[in-house]
Each structure stands twice: as C-alpha cells, then as structure tokens.
Scaffold this motif. Structure first.
Motif, PDB file in Angstrom:
ATOM      1  N   LEU A   4      35.949  82.074  38.701  1.00  0.00           N
ATOM      2  CA  LEU A   4      36.690  81.797  39.931  1.00  0.00           C
ATOM      3  C   LEU A   4      37.897  80.881  39.718  1.00  0.00           C
ATOM      4  CD1 LEU A   4      33.711  81.395  42.394  1.00  0.00           C
ATOM      5  CD2 LEU A   4      35.429  83.192  42.436  1.00  0.00           C
ATOM      6  N   SER A  60      41.011  80.295  42.453  1.00  0.00           N
ATOM      7  CA  SER A  60      40.688  79.127  43.262  1.00  0.00           C
ATOM      8  C   SER A  60      41.875  78.175  43.298  1.00  0.00           C
ATOM      9  CB  SER A  60      39.466  78.405  42.686  1.00  0.00           C
ATOM     10  OG  SER A  60      39.155  77.268  43.444  1.00  0.00           O
ATOM     11  N   GLN A  78      36.559  72.909  42.322  1.00  0.00           N
ATOM     12  CA  GLN A  78      35.369  73.730  42.499  1.00  0.00           C
ATOM     13  C   GLN A  78      34.080  72.924  42.569  1.00  0.00           C
ATOM     14  OE1 GLN A  78      36.813  76.137  39.002  1.00  0.00           O
ATOM     15  NE2 GLN A  78      35.988  77.806  40.228  1.00  0.00           N
ATOM     16  N   SER A 114      30.968  71.890  45.128  1.00  0.00           N
ATOM     17  CA  SER A 114      31.275  73.195  45.695  1.00  0.00           C
ATOM     18  C   SER A 114      31.222  73.160  47.214  1.00  0.00           C
ATOM     19  CB  SER A 114      30.283  74.238  45.165  1.00  0.00           C
ATOM     20  OG  SER A 114      30.486  75.479  45.783  1.00  0.00           O
ATOM     21  N   LEU A 119      31.600  79.861  48.849  1.00  0.00           N
ATOM     22  CA  LEU A 119      32.541  80.928  48.517  1.00  0.00           C
ATOM     23  C   LEU A 119      32.728  81.851  49.710  1.00  0.00           C
ATOM     24  CD1 LEU A 119      31.107  81.945  45.005  1.00  0.00           C
ATOM     25  CD2 LEU A 119      32.891  80.261  45.493  1.00  0.00           C
ATOM     26  N   GLN A 125      35.520  86.175  47.482  1.00  0.00           N
ATOM     27  CA  GLN A 125      35.257  85.533  46.191  1.00  0.00           C
ATOM     28  C   GLN A 125      33.936  86.001  45.592  1.00  0.00           C
ATOM     29  OE1 GLN A 125      35.770  81.454  47.706  1.00  0.00           O
ATOM     30  NE2 GLN A 125      37.388  81.155  46.181  1.00  0.00           N
TER      31      GLN A 125
END
Length: 336
Positions: free
Chosen positions: A165, A169, A173, A176, A179, A183
C-alpha cells in the motif's frame, strides 16, 4: 470470551514463551519502537478433545498417540498488548458451540513438543488497532486461508500489506486508520487475485451476490456500515449453518418464470419455473469477525447482530477474492 465459546469438556495445553509470527511482525513494525519495554513473546493455548496429563508432553509415545487419535482441535495465542490480548488462532469448528456449520476450511499444521499436529478450520485473528485494523486483519486471514489451501497463493503478514500500500498511500500507515474498499481490492489484486468489488448502491441485490459466492465455497470479505454514524467494519463470510431441507417449503409466488426459456418436455410457453433458494430458505451465515471469536452466526439483514457496537450495521459492499482466470463473475453468470 474465547473460553466461553469453546465446549466445556475440552482440555487446554499452555506454552510460554511462544514466538508467534503475526505478533512478531507487528512487534518489529511498531511495538519495538515505543519508549517502553514490551515483551516480544506470546502464550499459545492448544485445544484437545480428550483428557490430558503432564505425561502426554513428556513421553514421546503419548503425544504421538494424540496425533493418531486426531484429537487436536487447534490453538489461540495471547499477546502482551495493552488491549485486545487475543491474537492469532486456528480453531476447528468442532471445538466451538457452533460446530453444526458448513464453511470454507483448510488444514493447518502446528508443531507441539516436536510432533506435527493438524486440524481443520479457518484462520482468525483479533486486530491490535495499531498495526492492523479490521481491514488488514481480514486480508491476512484470507491470504492465510488461500495460502494454506492452494500452492498458487502465499501467506502474508501485515508488514507485507503495508509494503504493497506504500505506492498508493498519501498518509502514514502506522498507526493504521483502516483501509478503503478500493485499497482492499488493490491489495488482494497485488497478491494474485482477480478481486471484484460490489457496492449496494450499484447492486441493490448484493445479499444474493454474497449468498451465491458463499454457496460456491468462496469466502467473501464484506464491508458493513452503521446507518447513523457511518462506521465501517470488515468481516469475512465463510459459510452457513447446516440446513434442514426437509422442512423447507415454497409457495407459488416464490417461483420465477423466465419467458425466453422453454421446457423441451412439454413445450411450456411460459418457460421453465425456477426457485431461488436464497428467497425461500433462511440461513444463518458464519462470520469471521476480528472483534469476536471465530464462527459467529448472523443473517445478511443484520450481519453483525452478535456485536454490541455494530449490531445495527448493514451490508454496504463486498470484495470477492476470485482466482485471476475466473473471468465470469456471479452477476454475469446468472444473466447468462
């Protein structure tokens, strides 16, 4: 909560320290960078459908008898995180109170005191809320399932998901924030799937779509959303409770007549009569939810009715991990 979902007559074997691959991946990605001392070892609790004694794990011949008797029903891991202490698990439905189910399942091998013990089930983990939320956990669970079942796919860890990702992105990340469906679909595609996304806005009959894929033995990653706060959550639908078809009856209004198709036996001008089993047989579906133990039961009208926080959530969309050479999806197949 895990123990309350297990059958009471089972025996448990506790191992410490245990090096768990999923927690170690999260540990070196995030927890080891914190300014406090966090243990990198876990506890593994193995489940057996027999009465155990300490001799079973001291004498080689006795633990080999456990393998021969096929009484190993899986394991779950406890990790030293502040919250959500239950981590990775691979538990057979036979160990739970909801064993009367039909699910997509695969075989897993665990090494206990030098002996390989196998069980059958679906991989599960609770999210830690830092390195992997429900989205990443669901992707890991799917990849663990397909990686164990088919040599075409590989098993992945959360760090591999984050690595994929990175290219799409635009924010950090870790920790988190979850998503988006796009994604999730992109990640599954990079891991070798011909992923297909269905949204309720474009496909109002999305419950039928989920049902058809589940009946085909394909686990479906479903996105549910609360109607008021619009909180999203990712779950995996892997099967349903066994049905008693002898009690199933349908009425004439349930019959679908397709005018363009005729019955060659009696040349019926009204076409062949069809009954869609989804419309006449009510099912309880089996859910893998990272906030609760595996094999929860629910229907598609309220997919998370077993959860206090998400009990009002509705099915918003689903992502299907198809083999890349399956070109005909379920919608086009039914139209055809």
């Amino acid at each position: 909560m895990y123990l309350s979902d297990l059958r009471p007559e089972l025996s448990l074997f506790i191992e410490y320290p245990y090096n768990d691959k999923l927690y170690r991946d999260a540990y070196y990605s995030y927890y080891s960078t914190l300014n406090r001392n966090i243990n990198k070892n876990c506890i593994r609790i193995s489940i057996f459908d027999c009465e155990l004694s300490s001799d079973h794990f001291i004498k080689d011949d006795l633990i080999k008898e456990l393998k021969k008797d096929n009484v190993f029903l899986g394991f779950f891991v406890l990790r030293p995180t502040d919250r959500k202490r239950v981590g990775r698990s691979f538990i057979s439905p036979k160990a739970t109170r909801n064993e009367n189910i039909i699910i997509a399942k695969t075989e897993n091998t665990s090494l206990i005191k030098g002996v390989s013990l196998t069980n059958v089930g679906f991989p599960h983990s609770a999210q830690d809320g830092k390195v992997h939320t429900c989205s990443e956990t669901s992707i890991w669970s799917l990849m663990e399932y397909f990686g164990c079942k088919y040599s075409y796919y590989g098993q992945v860890l959360p760090s591999a998901i984050l690595s994929v990702l990175k290219r799409v992105s635009y924010e950090r990340q870790v920790p988190s924030k979850g998503l988006s469906p796009q994604q999730i679909g992109y990640t599954l595609r990079k891991f070798g799937f011909g992923s297909k996304f269905y949204s309720k806005s474009k496909f109002p009959f999305i419950k039928n779509i989920v049902h058809d894929y589940v009946e085909s033995g394909i686990p479906v990653l479903a996105i549910v959303r609360t109607p008021i706060n619009h909180d999203n959550h990712a779950i995996i639908i892997i099967g349903h409770k066994k049905l008693n078809l002898n009690e199933t009856k349908w009425k004439n209004e349930d019959v679908i007549k397709i005018p363009g198709i005729t019955n060659s036996d009696n040349n019926n001008e009204h076409g062949i009569k069809f009954v869609d089993s989804f419309d006449v047989i009510k099912r309880e579906y089996v859910i893998i939810d990272d906030n609760l133990p595996p094999y929860q039961l629910s229907d598609l009208d309220s997919p998370c009715k077993y959860s206090f926080d998400m009990k009002d959530a509705e099915l918003y969309g689903c992502i299907v991990p198809l083999y890349p050479k399956i070109y005909l999806d379920i919608v086009n197949a039914k139209q055809l």
